[in-house]
Design a protein around this motif. Sequence first.
Motif, PDB file in Angstrom:
ATOM      1  N   GLY A  45      12.537  -7.089  -1.953  1.00 44.41           N
ATOM      2  CA  GLY A  45      12.386  -7.775  -3.006  1.00 44.41           C
ATOM      3  C   GLY A  45      11.341  -8.922  -3.223  1.00 44.41           C
ATOM      4  N   TYR A  46      11.090  -9.304  -1.758  1.00 45.79           N
ATOM      5  CA  TYR A  46      10.108 -10.523  -1.742  1.00 45.79           C
ATOM      6  C   TYR A  46       8.642  -9.961  -2.206  1.00 45.79           C
ATOM      7  CZ  TYR A  46      13.995 -12.497   0.940  1.00 45.79           C
ATOM      8  OH  TYR A  46      15.034 -13.045   1.353  1.00 45.79           O
ATOM      9  N   ARG A  47       7.804 -10.936  -2.718  1.00 46.97           N
ATOM     10  CA  ARG A  47       6.447 -10.770  -2.939  1.00 46.97           C
ATOM     11  C   ARG A  47       5.708 -11.179  -1.807  1.00 46.97           C
ATOM     12  NH1 ARG A  47       2.478  -9.793  -6.434  1.00 46.97           N
ATOM     13  NH2 ARG A  47       0.844 -11.023  -6.808  1.00 46.97           N
ATOM     14  N   MET A  48       5.218 -10.266  -0.974  1.00 43.63           N
ATOM     15  CA  MET A  48       4.636 -10.437   0.229  1.00 43.63           C
ATOM     16  C   MET A  48       3.163 -10.466   0.516  1.00 43.63           C
ATOM     17  SD  MET A  48       7.283 -10.397   2.245  1.00 43.63           S
ATOM     18  CE  MET A  48       6.506 -10.552   3.949  1.00 43.63           C
ATOM     19  N   PHE A  49       2.521 -11.335   1.038  1.00 41.88           N
ATOM     20  CA  PHE A  49       1.007 -11.498   1.111  1.00 41.88           C
ATOM     21  C   PHE A  49       0.889 -11.400   2.801  1.00 41.88           C
ATOM     22  CE2 PHE A  49       2.438 -13.550  -2.583  1.00 41.88           C
ATOM     23  CZ  PHE A  49       1.538 -13.245  -3.535  1.00 41.88           C
ATOM     24  N   PRO A  50       0.172 -10.270   3.277  1.00 39.95           N
ATOM     25  CA  PRO A  50      -0.132 -10.237   4.503  1.00 39.95           C
ATOM     26  C   PRO A  50      -1.515 -11.011   4.804  1.00 39.95           C
ATOM     27  CG  PRO A  50      -0.440  -8.066   3.341  1.00 39.95           C
ATOM     28  CD  PRO A  50       0.154  -9.097   2.353  1.00 39.95           C
ATOM     29  N   VAL A  51      -1.275 -11.530   5.996  1.00 38.35           N
ATOM     30  CA  VAL A  51      -2.519 -12.492   6.471  1.00 38.35           C
ATOM     31  C   VAL A  51      -2.952 -12.009   7.853  1.00 38.35           C
ATOM     32  CG1 VAL A  51      -3.577 -14.843   6.686  1.00 38.35           C
ATOM     33  CG2 VAL A  51      -1.551 -14.543   4.876  1.00 38.35           C
ATOM     34  N   ASN A  52      -4.192 -11.721   7.859  1.00 36.96           N
ATOM     35  CA  ASN A  52      -4.734 -11.390   9.185  1.00 36.96           C
ATOM     36  C   ASN A  52      -6.434 -11.533   8.844  1.00 36.96           C
ATOM     37  OD1 ASN A  52      -5.977  -9.878  11.405  1.00 36.96           O
ATOM     38  ND2 ASN A  52      -3.989  -8.940  11.636  1.00 36.96           N
ATOM     39  N   PRO A  53      -7.182 -12.288   9.531  1.00 33.79           N
ATOM     40  CA  PRO A  53      -8.484 -12.228   9.286  1.00 33.79           C
ATOM     41  C   PRO A  53      -9.258 -10.992   9.674  1.00 33.79           C
ATOM     42  CG  PRO A  53      -8.004 -13.788  10.978  1.00 33.79           C
ATOM     43  CD  PRO A  53      -6.694 -13.408  10.333  1.00 33.79           C
ATOM     44  N   GLY A  54      -8.608 -10.275  10.553  1.00 31.86           N
ATOM     45  CA  GLY A  54      -9.242  -9.349  10.992  1.00 31.86           C
ATOM     46  C   GLY A  54      -9.299  -7.819  10.284  1.00 31.86           C
ATOM     47  N   LEU A  55      -8.216  -7.876   9.331  1.00 30.26           N
ATOM     48  CA  LEU A  55      -7.792  -6.858   8.346  1.00 30.26           C
ATOM     49  C   LEU A  55      -8.213  -7.291   6.787  1.00 30.26           C
ATOM     50  CD1 LEU A  55      -4.517  -5.758   9.891  1.00 30.26           C
ATOM     51  CD2 LEU A  55      -6.918  -4.866  10.336  1.00 30.26           C
ATOM     52  N   THR A  56      -9.036  -8.504   6.718  1.00 29.47           N
ATOM     53  CA  THR A  56      -9.145  -8.896   5.436  1.00 29.47           C
ATOM     54  C   THR A  56      -9.789  -7.901   4.371  1.00 29.47           C
ATOM     55  OG1 THR A  56      -9.866 -11.145   6.225  1.00 29.47           O
ATOM     56  CG2 THR A  56     -10.433 -10.618   3.970  1.00 29.47           C
ATOM     57  N   GLY A  57      -9.040  -7.777   3.192  1.00 31.10           N
ATOM     58  CA  GLY A  57      -9.342  -6.826   2.134  1.00 31.10           C
ATOM     59  C   GLY A  57      -8.766  -5.478   2.508  1.00 31.10           C
ATOM     60  N   GLN A  58      -8.560  -5.035   3.511  1.00 34.37           N
ATOM     61  CA  GLN A  58      -7.374  -3.815   3.775  1.00 34.37           C
ATOM     62  C   GLN A  58      -6.118  -3.833   3.256  1.00 34.37           C
ATOM     63  OE1 GLN A  58      -7.850  -2.293   7.822  1.00 34.37           O
ATOM     64  NE2 GLN A  58      -9.650  -3.408   8.265  1.00 34.37           N
ATOM     65  N   GLU A  59      -5.478  -2.722   3.205  1.00 35.51           N
ATOM     66  CA  GLU A  59      -3.920  -2.551   2.696  1.00 35.51           C
ATOM     67  C   GLU A  59      -3.129  -2.305   3.794  1.00 35.51           C
ATOM     68  OE1 GLU A  59      -3.544  -0.361  -0.713  1.00 35.51           O
ATOM     69  OE2 GLU A  59      -4.494  -1.701  -2.149  1.00 35.51           O
ATOM     70  N   ILE A  60      -1.884  -2.997   3.660  1.00 35.78           N
ATOM     71  CA  ILE A  60      -0.647  -2.827   4.353  1.00 35.78           C
ATOM     72  C   ILE A  60       0.417  -2.486   3.488  1.00 35.78           C
ATOM     73  CG2 ILE A  60       0.859  -3.294   6.413  1.00 35.78           C
ATOM     74  CD1 ILE A  60      -1.398  -5.268   7.172  1.00 35.78           C
ATOM     75  N   HIS A  61       1.047  -1.329   3.737  1.00 34.14           N
ATOM     76  CA  HIS A  61       2.068  -1.129   2.663  1.00 34.14           C
ATOM     77  C   HIS A  61       1.842  -1.414   1.266  1.00 34.14           C
ATOM     78  CE1 HIS A  61       4.689  -0.298   6.180  1.00 34.14           C
ATOM     79  NE2 HIS A  61       4.723  -1.627   6.729  1.00 34.14           N
TER      80      HIS A  61
END
Length: 142
Positions: A45-61
């Motif tokens: 239930g956490y609002r998650m924000f993935p951070v990774n400059p190499g994957l900017t704009g892509q989606e994870i989960h």
Amino acid sequence: MPYDAYPNDLIRSILTQVKTIALVGASNNPARDSNGVLAYLKHKGYRMFPVNPGLTGQEIHGLTVYGKLADIREPIDMVDVFRNSEAAASVVDEALLLAPLPKVIWMQLGVRHDAAAAKAEAKGVKVIMNRCPKIEYSRLIG
């Protein structure tokens, strides 16, 4: 704060009070721990924000990946550092530029940087090091 032992009540209160988490070092590789932790915390239930400059704009989960913390346009309660100990200092520096400041900086298992932790605590930010929120959530909350 002693960095080797954290009271269960402190860990539990952090995990029940934070709502938004930026996970720095997120991976789109399902075999990586950061990928599993991201999915688990999202499911809890956490609002998650993935951070990774190499994957900017892509989606994870199903979550858009940000290039840096400053790109996230809403307050972050906790920054979860999935980088090595040496890189943790720069992540802490970046987190301390956010307005408002995060309430917590959490460094994953094996990640510890005492000077960065002291810097964050001097600004009123709680710091947890060498722990995994997924493991602690499962252990203390269920």
